[in-house]
Design a protein around this motif. Structure first.
Motif, PDB file in Angstrom:
ATOM      1  N   LEU A  13       1.730   5.267   3.496  1.00  0.00           N
ATOM      2  CA  LEU A  13       3.125   5.117   3.069  1.00  0.00           C
ATOM      3  C   LEU A  13       3.679   3.750   3.470  1.00  0.00           C
ATOM      4  O   LEU A  13       4.407   3.116   2.697  1.00  0.00           O
ATOM      5  N   ALA A  14       3.350   3.293   4.660  1.00  0.00           N
ATOM      6  CA  ALA A  14       3.815   1.979   5.103  1.00  0.00           C
ATOM      7  C   ALA A  14       3.281   0.883   4.189  1.00  0.00           C
ATOM      8  O   ALA A  14       4.022  -0.029   3.798  1.00  0.00           O
ATOM      9  N   ILE A  15       2.025   0.971   3.835  1.00  0.00           N
ATOM     10  CA  ILE A  15       1.443  -0.012   2.919  1.00  0.00           C
ATOM     11  C   ILE A  15       2.137   0.067   1.560  1.00  0.00           C
ATOM     12  O   ILE A  15       2.456  -0.957   0.954  1.00  0.00           O
ATOM     13  N   TRP A  16       2.389   1.281   1.078  1.00  0.00           N
ATOM     14  CA  TRP A  16       3.080   1.457  -0.202  1.00  0.00           C
ATOM     15  C   TRP A  16       4.452   0.784  -0.179  1.00  0.00           C
ATOM     16  O   TRP A  16       4.821   0.058  -1.092  1.00  0.00           O
ATOM     17  N   PHE A  17       5.219   1.018   0.880  1.00  0.00           N
ATOM     18  CA  PHE A  17       6.557   0.437   0.944  1.00  0.00           C
ATOM     19  C   PHE A  17       6.513  -1.072   1.150  1.00  0.00           C
ATOM     20  O   PHE A  17       7.384  -1.796   0.658  1.00  0.00           O
TER      21      PHE A  17
END
Length: 130
Positions: A13-17
């Motif tokens: 999720l961090a990479i996505w954001f």
């Protein structure tokens, strides 16, 4: 889902954001769906202590990055070298990503390549020895 599974989900999720830079409701739903649908790595499991150690190193790298940035500004670094660094054993893809992020986060180093034989090729700048 175990603790490592949650850490992998949070990392995805961090990479996505970071990639989308969008915190709308629709993007959050898409990000969670993508993070859940990406296949895991069932053949190797990381220990919680490996994850915590990697996250601790990232937190310590923040002041180091500022120090290195000021060193480069006030004392130019004219020498370059490419070195090999050993990948720690039992690394999952998520931990390898965190290792590469940690090395690349500081201004004096960047990972050029992750080699499948267990090494990182790291480019470093340093001051010329007088």
């Amino acid at each position: 889902m175990d603790t490592i599974g949650y850490l992998n989900l949070i990392l995805r999720l961090a990479i996505w954001f970071l990639l989308t830079a969008n915190f709308s409701v629709a993007n959050i739903i898409i990000g969670v769906a993508v993070a859940l649908l990406l296949p895991g790595s069932p053949k190797s499991r990381a220990a919680l202590k490996d994850w915590l150690r990697a996250l601790g190193k990232i937190i310590l790298a923040i002041p180091q990055a500022y120090i290195e940035a000021f060193e480069i500004i006030f004392r130019p670094h004219n020498e370059e070298e490419v070195t090999l660094e050993r990948v720690p054993p039992r690394r999952t893809p998520g931990l390898i990503f965190l290792d590469i992020f940690l090395i690349t986060f500081t201004p004096k180093t960047i990972v050029l390549k992750y080699r499948e034989d267990g090494w990182y090729e790291v480019h470093r700048v340093r001051r010329r020895k007088t």
